[in-house]
Design a protein around this motif. Sequence first.
Motif, PDB file in Angstrom:
ATOM      1  N   ASN A 578      16.778  78.797  46.519  1.00 51.71           N
ATOM      2  CA  ASN A 578      15.856  79.072  47.630  1.00 51.71           C
ATOM      3  C   ASN A 578      14.967  77.871  47.921  1.00 51.71           C
ATOM      4  O   ASN A 578      14.708  77.546  49.086  1.00 51.71           O
ATOM      5  CB  ASN A 578      14.997  80.300  47.307  1.00 51.71           C
ATOM      6  N   LEU A 579      14.481  77.220  46.849  1.00 50.21           N
ATOM      7  CA  LEU A 579      13.634  76.058  47.067  1.00 50.21           C
ATOM      8  C   LEU A 579      14.425  74.910  47.691  1.00 50.21           C
ATOM      9  O   LEU A 579      13.904  74.172  48.527  1.00 50.21           O
ATOM     10  CB  LEU A 579      13.034  75.615  45.733  1.00 50.21           C
ATOM     11  N   LEU A 580      15.696  74.776  47.288  1.00 49.31           N
ATOM     12  CA  LEU A 580      16.546  73.744  47.891  1.00 49.31           C
ATOM     13  C   LEU A 580      16.652  73.954  49.394  1.00 49.31           C
ATOM     14  O   LEU A 580      16.601  72.992  50.175  1.00 49.31           O
ATOM     15  CB  LEU A 580      17.936  73.781  47.251  1.00 49.31           C
ATOM     16  N   ALA A 581      16.789  75.211  49.813  1.00 50.44           N
ATOM     17  CA  ALA A 581      16.850  75.504  51.249  1.00 50.44           C
ATOM     18  C   ALA A 581      15.562  75.072  51.940  1.00 50.44           C
ATOM     19  O   ALA A 581      15.587  74.499  53.043  1.00 50.44           O
ATOM     20  CB  ALA A 581      17.100  76.990  51.460  1.00 50.44           C
ATOM     21  N   GLY A 582      14.402  75.334  51.284  1.00 52.27           N
ATOM     22  CA  GLY A 582      13.129  74.915  51.868  1.00 52.27           C
ATOM     23  C   GLY A 582      12.999  73.410  51.946  1.00 52.27           C
ATOM     24  O   GLY A 582      12.550  72.854  52.949  1.00 52.27           O
ATOM     25  N   PHE A 583      13.408  72.700  50.878  1.00 61.66           N
ATOM     26  CA  PHE A 583      13.361  71.239  50.886  1.00 61.66           C
ATOM     27  C   PHE A 583      14.269  70.670  51.975  1.00 61.66           C
ATOM     28  O   PHE A 583      13.906  69.731  52.681  1.00 61.66           O
ATOM     29  CB  PHE A 583      13.800  70.693  49.525  1.00 61.66           C
ATOM     30  N   ARG A 584      15.456  71.265  52.088  1.00 57.67           N
ATOM     31  CA  ARG A 584      16.388  70.760  53.092  1.00 57.67           C
ATOM     32  C   ARG A 584      15.828  70.970  54.501  1.00 57.67           C
ATOM     33  O   ARG A 584      15.964  70.116  55.373  1.00 57.67           O
ATOM     34  CB  ARG A 584      17.744  71.450  52.923  1.00 57.67           C
ATOM     35  N   ARG A 585      15.196  72.116  54.708  1.00 54.36           N
ATOM     36  CA  ARG A 585      14.608  72.397  56.028  1.00 54.36           C
ATOM     37  C   ARG A 585      13.503  71.398  56.343  1.00 54.36           C
ATOM     38  O   ARG A 585      13.443  70.852  57.452  1.00 54.36           O
ATOM     39  CB  ARG A 585      14.058  73.822  56.052  1.00 54.36           C
ATOM     40  N   ALA A 586      12.644  71.123  55.340  1.00 56.82           N
ATOM     41  CA  ALA A 586      11.574  70.148  55.549  1.00 56.82           C
ATOM     42  C   ALA A 586      12.147  68.767  55.829  1.00 56.82           C
ATOM     43  O   ALA A 586      11.692  68.055  56.745  1.00 56.82           O
ATOM     44  CB  ALA A 586      10.668  70.107  54.324  1.00 56.82           C
ATOM     45  N   ALA A 587      13.148  68.371  55.055  1.00 54.66           N
ATOM     46  CA  ALA A 587      13.746  67.047  55.225  1.00 54.66           C
ATOM     47  C   ALA A 587      14.427  66.913  56.581  1.00 54.66           C
ATOM     48  O   ALA A 587      14.337  65.857  57.235  1.00 54.66           O
ATOM     49  CB  ALA A 587      14.748  66.786  54.103  1.00 54.66           C
ATOM     50  N   ASN A 588      15.101  67.963  57.033  1.00 55.85           N
ATOM     51  CA  ASN A 588      15.781  67.913  58.335  1.00 55.85           C
ATOM     52  C   ASN A 588      14.780  67.777  59.471  1.00 55.85           C
ATOM     53  O   ASN A 588      14.994  67.008  60.427  1.00 55.85           O
ATOM     54  CB  ASN A 588      16.638  69.165  58.529  1.00 55.85           C
ATOM     55  N   ILE A 589      13.683  68.560  59.389  1.00 59.22           N
ATOM     56  CA  ILE A 589      12.653  68.460  60.440  1.00 59.22           C
ATOM     57  C   ILE A 589      12.088  67.046  60.468  1.00 59.22           C
ATOM     58  O   ILE A 589      11.937  66.437  61.535  1.00 59.22           O
ATOM     59  CB  ILE A 589      11.541  69.501  60.199  1.00 59.22           C
ATOM     60  N   LEU A 590      11.772  66.512  59.290  1.00 58.72           N
ATOM     61  CA  LEU A 590      11.214  65.159  59.232  1.00 58.72           C
ATOM     62  C   LEU A 590      12.188  64.124  59.785  1.00 58.72           C
ATOM     63  O   LEU A 590      11.793  63.218  60.528  1.00 58.72           O
ATOM     64  CB  LEU A 590      10.862  64.816  57.781  1.00 58.72           C
ATOM     65  N   ARG A 591      13.454  64.246  59.427  1.00 55.32           N
ATOM     66  CA  ARG A 591      14.444  63.275  59.906  1.00 55.32           C
ATOM     67  C   ARG A 591      14.532  63.282  61.427  1.00 55.32           C
ATOM     68  O   ARG A 591      14.547  62.228  62.076  1.00 55.32           O
ATOM     69  CB  ARG A 591      15.810  63.569  59.289  1.00 55.32           C
ATOM     70  N   ILE A 592      14.568  64.485  61.998  1.00 53.03           N
ATOM     71  CA  ILE A 592      14.682  64.608  63.462  1.00 53.03           C
ATOM     72  C   ILE A 592      13.441  64.056  64.149  1.00 53.03           C
ATOM     73  O   ILE A 592      13.526  63.277  65.116  1.00 53.03           O
ATOM     74  CB  ILE A 592      14.919  66.084  63.844  1.00 53.03           C
ATOM     75  N   GLU A 593      12.264  64.455  63.643  1.00 54.02           N
ATOM     76  CA  GLU A 593      11.022  64.037  64.302  1.00 54.02           C
ATOM     77  C   GLU A 593      10.753  62.553  64.093  1.00 54.02           C
ATOM     78  O   GLU A 593      10.225  61.881  64.987  1.00 54.02           O
ATOM     79  CB  GLU A 593       9.852  64.880  63.787  1.00 54.02           C
ATOM     80  N   GLU A 594      11.093  62.016  62.923  1.00 56.84           N
ATOM     81  CA  GLU A 594      10.894  60.582  62.686  1.00 56.84           C
ATOM     82  C   GLU A 594      11.797  59.748  63.580  1.00 56.84           C
ATOM     83  O   GLU A 594      11.397  58.692  64.085  1.00 56.84           O
ATOM     84  CB  GLU A 594      11.146  60.267  61.207  1.00 56.84           C
ATOM     85  N   LYS A 595      13.012  60.230  63.791  1.00 55.31           N
ATOM     86  CA  LYS A 595      13.914  59.512  64.699  1.00 55.31           C
ATOM     87  C   LYS A 595      13.399  59.571  66.128  1.00 55.31           C
ATOM     88  O   LYS A 595      13.425  58.568  66.855  1.00 55.31           O
ATOM     89  CB  LYS A 595      15.318  60.126  64.610  1.00 55.31           C
ATOM     90  N   LYS A 596      12.902  60.745  66.524  1.00 53.37           N
ATOM     91  CA  LYS A 596      12.392  60.910  67.892  1.00 53.37           C
ATOM     92  C   LYS A 596      11.130  60.081  68.113  1.00 53.37           C
ATOM     93  O   LYS A 596      10.964  59.436  69.155  1.00 53.37           O
ATOM     94  CB  LYS A 596      12.115  62.394  68.160  1.00 53.37           C
ATOM     95  N   ASP A 597      10.245  60.080  67.101  1.00 54.63           N
ATOM     96  CA  ASP A 597       8.971  59.377  67.243  1.00 54.63           C
ATOM     97  C   ASP A 597       9.054  57.908  66.840  1.00 54.63           C
ATOM     98  O   ASP A 597       8.066  57.166  66.994  1.00 54.63           O
ATOM     99  CB  ASP A 597       7.898  60.069  66.379  1.00 54.63           C
ATOM    100  N   LYS A 598      10.206  57.495  66.306  1.00 53.80           N
ATOM    101  CA  LYS A 598      10.417  56.111  65.875  1.00 53.80           C
ATOM    102  C   LYS A 598       9.343  55.664  64.882  1.00 53.80           C
ATOM    103  O   LYS A 598       8.766  54.581  64.986  1.00 53.80           O
ATOM    104  CB  LYS A 598      10.468  55.163  67.083  1.00 53.80           C
ATOM    105  N   ARG A 599       9.070  56.517  63.906  1.00 57.24           N
ATOM    106  CA  ARG A 599       8.095  56.212  62.866  1.00 57.24           C
ATOM    107  C   ARG A 599       8.413  57.043  61.633  1.00 57.24           C
ATOM    108  O   ARG A 599       9.208  57.983  61.687  1.00 57.24           O
ATOM    109  CB  ARG A 599       6.670  56.499  63.324  1.00 57.24           C
TER     110      ARG A 599
END
Length: 694
Positions: A578-599
């Motif tokens: 369950n925690l792995l699912a939460g970590f993966r969700r956090a990491a995916n959101i960060l990856r998408i937003e960091e790519k979009k925001d270029k930071r």
Amino acid sequence: MPELFIELFSEEIPARMQARAAADLERLVREGLTEAGLEIGESRAFAGPRRLVLVISDVPHKTPDIVEERRGPRVDAPEKAIQGFLRATGLSLDQCDIVADEKKGPYYVARIERPGRPTEAVLQELLPDVIRRFPWPKSMRWGARRLRWVRPLHSIICLLDGRIVPFELEDIPVGRETRGHRFMAPDVLSVTGFADYEEKLRKAFVILSGAERARIIRARAEQLAEEAGLELVEDEGLIRETAGLVEWPVVLMGSFDESFLDVPEEVIITTIRSHQKCFALRRKAEDGGGLANRYLLVANLEAKDGGQKIIEGNNRVIAARLSDARFFWEQDLATPLEERVPELDRITFHAKLGTLGDRVRRLEALARDLAPFVDADPEEAAFAARLAKADLVTEMVGEFPELQGTMGKYYALKSCVPPYIAQAIEDHYRPQGPSDRVPDQPVSIAVALADKIDMLANFWAAGEKPTGSRDPFALRRAALGLIRIVLENGIRLPLLPFLQDRVRLSPAFSGDDAEAEAIARDLLGFIIERLKVHLRESGVRHDLIDAVFGLGDQDDLLTIVRRVKALENFINSEDGQNLLAGFRRAANILRIEEKKDKRTYEGEPNPQLLIAGPEKKLASAIRQARANVKKALANEDFEAAMAALARLREPVDTFFDKVTVNAEDPTLRENRLLLLSRIRDVARLIADFSRIEG
């Protein structure tokens, strides 16, 4: 459907080449038939001293018919293009179809029908080619023949559905005839198919299956040993080898003079194995144990006298061989082992790495440095390393190189060296394979580790790294041996400093410290890759291995493995999943937003912007988890680190249930992304969770 049966009958094929040759014959013929379009059934391959055999079931009579469609030019294309298309296909214009195309207009299509070929015709081309390019490790020509084969090839059987498939291969006859046992049934046999062939061969004293010959040898050897009140010294390799030397195995028992038992038993076993392919026998434990003055040989015929003359002949040869071995033993004992060490300076170890004497001096220094890490006395470890290679200049090891180390132990004991020092001389080569035992005494461990680290670092410094399947100095085996010694003895050893120091001191190295570090890190990477293979073979998931290795800068193999095991246990738990699912969700959101925001979102979130409830609870839980994980890792308590991480499960779940990360307020959005980055950061203290699957 028809059966394809092939026999290649020749002079004696070396036993060590037979299994590979049978597999190569099966592979090459199957590949050729498949490439021709034939869907074939199961196949079986056999090898013996004088023949390679292949039988394939369900072989079609012909290859399938093929209809090939070839697109041509448009109907209104220039005449020259149309004529070129017709010449290429071999058809006339009225034999072509016209296909409509709304965009490009109608175009010509040629449908070319190619009837299937008879399988016999395919075989007539395939088999001569397979035989000519057969990949023997060594091959040669005989007489006026141009064909290269391992030994003279006498005849070929090639039957398809019982009918001969004729083809020409120099002057070698192709038909349905073979021969049985060379001595007991030398007459020609004519066969109609594989079943008939196998039956007639057995009546002619030839057992086709190598596995069956091996079973007969093993069973009869054990029976004869039991009847004599003895035990067979197990040797699976010799069983396989003798099964490749005989067509009709007959096991007989011989003997030698008891006085030879004064020679170390390894010498006797090696002597009779190497020279006469005979099996040693041992007295049972209740009878005192130890080697018996009996042995077993495998004959290739049933002699009229019950094998008495064969036994007598072998007894004479073995007596002569054992006399030589005893002479070597007595000559070697005349010089104490330590006095042989200076002789190593006259033997080149490697052109870039000096003599064996140079290597021994390196081993002495390294064993002394390694001793504190394995609870060994530094001077004892250095002394054992000094003697470790001395037996290489003895008569016995010159005759039987496979006894290196073993003879050093015996000569050391005869020189009144302490037993644990003598044992280290024998053990320092170990482990030499996956089934070989690992040294487990402190001095033995120190010298064995020194031997492998010295090998790896010096050959890396000399630019002699393994490439592809080429590994002439067995450096992969050395790396795996080092890994097994460390893990199976639970040794904490920082490898990188030792590797860097050995590279820097290597005779082949002339660079600076930075270059030495680069070479050592490259070597450490090689060792880590071997460790990955070792862990995968022991059943550890590859993604968990990658997750731990993804952290980088790790050179303590034992700590790495413990971390992997703790991660495996954690991920297999409900909290871990369950925690792995939460970590993966956090990491995916960060990856998408960091790519979009270029930071990159890194750093602490502003506590003033955290809304009471799930956000503050998660921030507090992350701070607590981070502190607990760091404390546990400092104590190398990886289970406690995982438990501290597991306590994030509930606040992470609640956060994602109650909070919208991409809030309309950009300040809140940034702060929440920073909070997510703290989840990612605390996970990275343990492993790179982005590499974990499922």
